[in-house]
Scaffold this active site. Structure first.
Site, PDB file in Angstrom:
ATOM      1  N   ASN A  20       0.863  -1.185   0.000  1.00 28.84           N
ATOM      2  CA  ASN A  20       0.000   0.000   0.000  1.00 28.84           C
ATOM      3  C   ASN A  20       0.897   1.231   0.000  1.00 28.84           C
ATOM      4  OD1 ASN A  20      -1.707   2.143   0.599  1.00 28.84           O
ATOM      5  ND2 ASN A  20      -2.948   0.986   2.045  1.00 28.84           N
ATOM      6  N   LYS A  27       2.955   0.787   3.389  1.00 27.99           N
ATOM      7  CA  LYS A  27       2.498  -0.258   4.285  1.00 27.99           C
ATOM      8  C   LYS A  27       2.604  -1.599   3.573  1.00 27.99           C
ATOM      9  CE  LYS A  27      -0.948   2.864   6.304  1.00 27.99           C
ATOM     10  NZ  LYS A  27      -2.398   3.094   6.497  1.00 27.99           N
ATOM     11  N   ARG A  99      -1.758  -1.425  -4.137  1.00 29.78           N
ATOM     12  CA  ARG A  99      -2.793  -0.398  -4.089  1.00 29.78           C
ATOM     13  C   ARG A  99      -2.378   0.717  -5.050  1.00 29.78           C
ATOM     14  NH1 ARG A  99      -2.855   4.713  -0.369  1.00 29.78           N
ATOM     15  NH2 ARG A  99      -4.882   5.589  -0.854  1.00 29.78           N
ATOM     16  N   HIS A 187      -9.741   6.709  -2.238  1.00 35.17           N
ATOM     17  CA  HIS A 187      -9.868   5.984  -0.961  1.00 35.17           C
ATOM     18  C   HIS A 187     -10.911   4.871  -1.037  1.00 35.17           C
ATOM     19  CE1 HIS A 187      -8.307   9.961   0.868  1.00 35.17           C
ATOM     20  NE2 HIS A 187      -7.298   9.096   0.811  1.00 35.17           N
ATOM     21  N   LEU A 214      -9.960  10.114   7.085  1.00 35.35           N
ATOM     22  CA  LEU A 214      -9.131  11.244   7.486  1.00 35.35           C
ATOM     23  C   LEU A 214      -7.726  10.757   7.803  1.00 35.35           C
ATOM     24  CD1 LEU A 214     -11.677  13.041   9.875  1.00 35.35           C
ATOM     25  CD2 LEU A 214     -11.439  13.258   7.378  1.00 35.35           C
ATOM     26  N   GLY A 215      -6.829  10.944   6.858  1.00 36.92           N
ATOM     27  CA  GLY A 215      -5.431  10.590   7.040  1.00 36.92           C
ATOM     28  C   GLY A 215      -4.577  11.731   6.534  1.00 36.92           C
ATOM     29  N   GLY A 217      -3.932  12.168   3.503  1.00 36.90           N
ATOM     30  CA  GLY A 217      -4.932  12.569   2.520  1.00 36.90           C
ATOM     31  C   GLY A 217      -6.293  12.358   3.158  1.00 36.90           C
ATOM     32  N   ARG A 246      -2.199  19.089   1.261  1.00 33.24           N
ATOM     33  CA  ARG A 246      -3.035  19.492   0.134  1.00 33.24           C
ATOM     34  C   ARG A 246      -4.124  20.456   0.593  1.00 33.24           C
ATOM     35  NH1 ARG A 246      -4.312  13.566  -1.798  1.00 33.24           N
ATOM     36  NH2 ARG A 246      -2.844  12.980  -0.175  1.00 33.24           N
ATOM     37  N   ASP A 288       1.504  16.906  10.105  1.00 31.44           N
ATOM     38  CA  ASP A 288       1.104  15.778  10.949  1.00 31.44           C
ATOM     39  C   ASP A 288       0.094  16.263  11.985  1.00 31.44           C
ATOM     40  OD1 ASP A 288       0.978  13.745  12.961  1.00 31.44           O
ATOM     41  OD2 ASP A 288       2.941  12.999  12.332  1.00 31.44           O
ATOM     42  N   ARG A 290      -0.998  14.989  14.632  1.00 31.76           N
ATOM     43  CA  ARG A 290      -0.549  14.793  16.012  1.00 31.76           C
ATOM     44  C   ARG A 290       0.276  15.987  16.482  1.00 31.76           C
ATOM     45  NH1 ARG A 290       1.892   9.007  14.398  1.00 31.76           N
ATOM     46  NH2 ARG A 290       2.486  10.406  12.668  1.00 31.76           N
ATOM     47  N   GLY A 336      -5.779   7.311   9.668  1.00 32.70           N
ATOM     48  CA  GLY A 336      -4.925   7.731  10.775  1.00 32.70           C
ATOM     49  C   GLY A 336      -5.507   8.764  11.712  1.00 32.70           C
ATOM     50  N   ASN A 340      -7.513   7.878  15.378  1.00 29.84           N
ATOM     51  CA  ASN A 340      -6.687   8.163  16.552  1.00 29.84           C
ATOM     52  C   ASN A 340      -6.890   9.527  17.195  1.00 29.84           C
ATOM     53  OD1 ASN A 340      -4.963   5.671  16.495  1.00 29.84           O
ATOM     54  ND2 ASN A 340      -4.470   6.453  14.462  1.00 29.84           N
ATOM     55  N   GLU A 389      -7.440  -1.590   4.128  1.00 31.24           N
ATOM     56  CA  GLU A 389      -7.310  -1.752   2.681  1.00 31.24           C
ATOM     57  C   GLU A 389      -6.702  -3.100   2.319  1.00 31.24           C
ATOM     58  OE1 GLU A 389      -6.110   1.057   4.207  1.00 31.24           O
ATOM     59  OE2 GLU A 389      -6.594   2.858   3.026  1.00 31.24           O
TER      60      GLU A 389
END
Length: 403
Positions: A20, A27, A99, A187, A214-215, A217, A246, A288, A290, A336, A340, A389
């Protein structure tokens, strides 16, 4: 998380390696194709500036830092690591699944060959952050493992059910007919997985879903009776929600204004909107979530503004997609940030009580996907589902190879 491989099931292994390749990570999952059991999994993640490498299985837990930061280079390390640690399984490797974000006119999983690679390459102009590294990775895997079947699974495929009114842009129709400019959506592998998972968790009458992927992207999708009817990303992965780097949807006039008044080239504007906008652009410090949350909690004004814009965009998408379906039975957070960031989920849902959506604060904070974080008396459900995925790809590959 899928079950890890057991000794009993190793007698009849048909091994698949699922890759991926994202805009900031690679991944990988080593799996039994028939049982859909994960033997080992991991990732190389360079979103934060340093490439962090992880590999996990029942008996292995590895974390290190790599000096490379692109999918093809990372694959060399991954392949060598898997061959040294899982020699028996790798000797029975049958297929590699990739992917691919944009499949162009390819609407289902397909074996990779010269013709399919041409179509994926053509579609690269619509997904410049994703398809080129994926194509480079595909060539690398074919070069290193020429006797292994290679399959591409597409994020655009799930959205092939959108009606014409949803995928057609209000532009000169010749652009639609002759240049094939239309909404494709992305997605889709995770949307397909989440819609199937939600159907298992919800009662049958709850068939109108808004799924928020929501990651790094980000997009949102209206899914009615298991089918995509509209999604926020369009011809390219630039449209729609605010993302890590983006911009998401902006007034197209901004592009003309910058070109005329600041003499910026198309390439400069494209780079800015793809790589220097979103969370990074507004906060000025990080893409990021986080890190942006940490900055906001330390009273960084621009980080706070970035979060407020981000949540507003998701709220607006949920409202619009609900209208598209004539209502919403459940909102799903995934990927992601969605899985989280309890703070983001709370902020997004807080003003949406008029849609019958309410979350339990304690459940939200303690959530470990897959989970229901709705209040007991909430009319609509709010779920948090793990992005899987790789499992969706295993099902699609298995189906393709058994046709």
């Amino acid at each position: 998380m899928a079950r890890l491989e057991t000794q009993r099931s190793r007698d009849t292994l048909v091994i698949a390696l699922i890759l991926n390749s994202g805009s900031s990570s690679l991944k990988f999952h080593l799996a039994n194709l028939k049982s859909k059991i994960i033997i080992a999994h991991g990732l190389a993640d360079w979103a934060g500036g340093h490439c962090k490498y992880k590999l996990h299985s029942q008996s292995v837990n590895v974390e290190s830092t790599l000096s490379v930061s692109d999918p093809a280079s990372c694959f060399h390390h991954i392949l060598n690591d898997l061959q040294s640690r899982f020699q028996t399984e790798m000797n029975q490797l049958t297929v590699i699944g990739h992917r691919v974000v944009h499949g162009g006119n390819l609407s289902k999983a397909t074996l990779l060959n010269t013709n399919t690679l041409k179509e994926i390459t053509y579609a690269s102009t619509f997904a410049p952050l994703h398809n080129p590294p994926a194509i480079k990775l595909i060539h690398e895997t074919i070069n290193l493992l020429p006797n292994i079947k290679q399959v591409a699974c597409f994020d655009t495929a799930f959205h092939s059910t959108m009606p014409e009114k949803a995928y057609t842009y209000p532009i000169p129709y010749a652009w639609t007919a002759d240049f094939k400019l239309r909404r494709f959506g992305f997605h889709g592998l995770n949307y397909a997985w989440c819609s199937t998972k939600a159907a298992q968790l919800l009662t049958p009458e709850r068939s109108k879903l808004v799924i928020c992927h929501l990651g790094h992207g980000a997009s949102a999708c209206a899914v009615s009776d298991g089918k995509s009817v509209y999604t926020t990303m369009g011809l390219t992965p630039l449209e729609g929600l605010m993302m890590g780097t983006r911009s998401g949807t902006i007034d197209a006039g901004i592009i003309f204004h910058l070109a005329r008044t600041q003499k910026l080239s198309i390439e400069e504007i494209e780079k800015a909107l793809l790589k220097d906008s979103g969370l990074l652009g507004v906060s000025g410090k990080s893409a990021d979530m986080r890190e942006v949350i940490t900055l906001a909690q330390a009273d960084d004004k621009r980080a706070n503004l970035a979060i407020e814009i981000y949540c507003l965009r998701v709220q607006q998408a949920i409202g619009a997609l609900s209208t598209t379906m004539g209502g919403v039975d459940a909102v799903i957070f995934t990927a992601g940030v969605g899985e989280n960031a309890a703070l983001i989920r709370e902020k997004v849902i807080a003003p949406l009580g008029f849609l019958g959506l309410e979350i339990d604060t304690a459940l939200n904070k303690a959530c470990q996907p897959d989970c229901d974080i709705s209040k007991a008396n909430s009319k609509g459900k709010v779920l948090v589902l793990a992005a899987r995925e790789e499992l969706q790809m295993l099902y699609e590959i298995d189906s393709l190879l058994n046709q």
